[in-house]
Design a protein around this motif. Structure first.
Motif, PDB file in Angstrom:
ATOM      1  N   MET A  16      56.182 -19.415  26.333  1.00  0.00           N
ATOM      2  CA  MET A  16      55.098 -18.443  26.476  1.00  0.00           C
ATOM      3  C   MET A  16      53.757 -19.000  26.009  1.00  0.00           C
ATOM      4  O   MET A  16      52.728 -18.345  26.153  1.00  0.00           O
ATOM      5  CB  MET A  16      55.433 -17.182  25.668  1.00  0.00           C
ATOM      6  N   SER A  17      53.772 -20.204  25.447  1.00  0.00           N
ATOM      7  CA  SER A  17      52.544 -20.755  24.857  1.00  0.00           C
ATOM      8  C   SER A  17      51.835 -21.705  25.818  1.00  0.00           C
ATOM      9  O   SER A  17      52.474 -22.537  26.461  1.00  0.00           O
ATOM     10  CB  SER A  17      52.873 -21.506  23.563  1.00  0.00           C
ATOM     11  N   ARG A  18      50.511 -21.579  25.900  1.00  0.00           N
ATOM     12  CA  ARG A  18      49.719 -22.518  26.683  1.00  0.00           C
ATOM     13  C   ARG A  18      49.507 -23.780  25.866  1.00  0.00           C
ATOM     14  O   ARG A  18      49.205 -23.719  24.676  1.00  0.00           O
ATOM     15  CB  ARG A  18      48.371 -21.908  27.072  1.00  0.00           C
ATOM     16  N   ILE A  19      49.716 -24.953  26.500  1.00  0.00           N
ATOM     17  CA  ILE A  19      49.583 -26.221  25.798  1.00  0.00           C
ATOM     18  C   ILE A  19      48.661 -27.147  26.580  1.00  0.00           C
ATOM     19  O   ILE A  19      48.355 -26.913  27.750  1.00  0.00           O
ATOM     20  CB  ILE A  19      50.951 -26.907  25.611  1.00  0.00           C
ATOM     21  N   THR A  20      48.216 -28.211  25.929  1.00  0.00           N
ATOM     22  CA  THR A  20      47.437 -29.257  26.597  1.00  0.00           C
ATOM     23  C   THR A  20      48.405 -30.103  27.416  1.00  0.00           C
ATOM     24  O   THR A  20      49.380 -30.638  26.876  1.00  0.00           O
ATOM     25  CB  THR A  20      46.710 -30.136  25.569  1.00  0.00           C
ATOM     26  N   VAL A  21      48.163 -30.208  28.703  1.00  0.00           N
ATOM     27  CA  VAL A  21      49.072 -30.913  29.607  1.00  0.00           C
ATOM     28  C   VAL A  21      48.374 -32.136  30.193  1.00  0.00           C
ATOM     29  O   VAL A  21      47.209 -32.072  30.589  1.00  0.00           O
ATOM     30  CB  VAL A  21      49.551 -29.978  30.735  1.00  0.00           C
TER      31      VAL A  21
END
Length: 253
Positions: A16-21
């Motif tokens: 559910m977490s937005r991360i640096t991709v």
């Protein structure tokens, strides 16, 4: 490597977490920590370098990886430990470390055909893996115990591959011996499950469930295989009757 990471997280989220991709972890994630336990009683297993160091650390790592010529197995072990210790991404570091390991081993063998997976073996031994990884990262920079475990894990990956290949060969030879037998799809499906190592005992009810057939149809299929000498009854007694493949027809590997 950024491409690998982007492929792991195509939605830009980990759960559910937005991360640096497709980039090193951002400063707002400092310090990146590997933590377990309930809130208030967390245990910190590892604290990664600050984000401002990541670009330089990864340049050193990649330069070493592409130019160093130590023993190829040791190189794979060192590369795995070094990368996962830098821990440059928000998530997916373990998976990419395993991919780097498999890449190093593939390069060492000089072939695209490999019948074992170090990555799969590490996942199988993940409890011991995390323990030896943590003790090495918190230790005195002596990585000998890590490398000894890594080499042993690779050896066990070889053993596992031999077991799998033996099972595949056994299955292939069995079906070669059945070339003249007209078996229906339900019979083939259940026989394959038995050859793959069916857990528990095969009963009429389990056959019906696996093949989505009625109990009467399942019993007819089973009796047909018994008459052909492919299956046998292991015990009798109504619903407790169970069946197994006739050992004598199984090929030896």
């Amino acid at each position: 490597m950024f491409g690998w990471h982007a492929a792991l997280f195509p939605t830009g989220r980990s759960g559910m977490s937005r991360i640096t991709v497709g980039a090193w972890q951002a400063a707002e994630g400092d310090p990146m920590q590997v933590v377990s336990g309930p809130i208030g009683r967390e245990r910190i297993h590892y604290k990664a370098p600050e984000s401002q160091r990541l670009d330089g650390e990864m340049k050193r790592f990649l330069n070493w990886f592409e130019t160093a010529i130590p023993d190829p197995v040791l190189k794979a072990g060192i590369a795995h430990l070094w990368f996962v210790t830098i821990h440059p991404f928000d998530d997916g570091n373990g998976r990419i470390a395993r991919a780097i390991t498999d890449l190093a081993l593939a390069r060492a063998e000089g072939t695209v055909q490999r019948f074992y997976s170090m990555s799969a073996q590490i996942r199988t031994e993940r409890k011991v893996y995390y323990d030896i990884l943590e003790s090495t990262q918190k230790g005195d920079q002596d990585i000998t115990p890590w490398l000894l475990w890594f080499i042993g894990c690779l050896d066990r990956a070889f053993d596992g591959a031999e077991t799998i290949l033996a099972s595949v060969m056994r299955k292939a030879r069995f079906w070669e011996s059945m070339a003249g037998q007209a078996l229906n799809a339900r019979q083939r499906k259940v026989i394959n499950r038995l050859l793959d190592g069916f857990e528990g005992k095969l009963t009429n009810a389990k056959w019906a469930t696996m093949t989505k057939a009625s109990p009467d149809t399942a019993l007819r299929n089973i009796n047909d295989l018994i008459q052909r000498g492919i299956l046998k009854r292991d015990s009798a007694g109504g619903r407790s009757t169970n069946y197994s493949l006739v050992v004598e027809i199984l090929p030896k590997v």
